[in-house]
Scaffold this motif. Sequence first.
Motif: not given
Length: 291
Positions: A88-89, A108-109, A114-116, A188-190
């Motif tokens: 989804m992301a 990650l690196a 704000a990384g999705d 954003a939210f997971g």
Amino acid sequence: MHFLQPATWAEALEARAAHPDAVAIAGGTDVMVAVNFGRLRPARLLDLTRVEDLRQWGPEDGAVRLGAGVPYARVITELGDRLPGLAMAARTIGSPQIRNRGTVGGNLATASPAGDAHPALLAADAEVEVASVRGSRRIPVADFYTGVKRTAMADDELIAAVRIVPPSGPQQYSKIGTRNAMVIAVAAFGLALHPARRAVGTGIGSAAPTPRRAPAAEEFLAAELDGLWDSRAELPAATATRFGELVAAAAAPIDDVRGTARYRVHALSVMARRALTWAWSDYRNDSVREA
């Protein structure tokens, strides 16, 4: 600028050990933007695109081991059923061209708040596998981010893979931006429901110095669901509302050109409430794959 291009993972680790100042590049969707705008002038680039090991994924001890070089497009098409939150992301990231090049390892690196991919990885309790010529180790993703665009990796380490256990319940992901596509998240939210272990996972993005979880919200919801997992009864509206409030309380946003801190807090409360409502509806209807 020197350009290093190892052909194998062993060569990549040797190059990293010899040149710890080298900037690793895979998809280049973050690195090349910084280079093109003059914000980054590394002495060396370490190109990882020829390292085939990084572009593979497969099962490993009940988890999915996702190579750091697997692009978002393949996460969507090949892993949407196994890792729904991350897929989804990935669907919200950039354009088709960006999704064909960009990688979870690169996200990650870079470690941008704000990384999705970060909220989905946090909610899923992912582990980051890093390696050097000294050996490899796993870092829980919640411990991976140590500051704004800083990580727990040593100077001689590279990201090898991400390890994610497929969910025993539904996952959701929400993102708000200033437009519908090709946008950096305002917030954003997971969310991941883990009925097999009666637990809840959360991930907050673009609303704190680093991606982070909402522990108080997780504990509250796990307690509220304790009597509902087996019955799959309807979720009380007050539970969803309180969950959203606790998620928002875990954030520490700032005002910037994309949005105010106040707006981000409000947005998180709404996204969390909606994500929980959708996820619980999926769980009640057995619409997700049981692990």
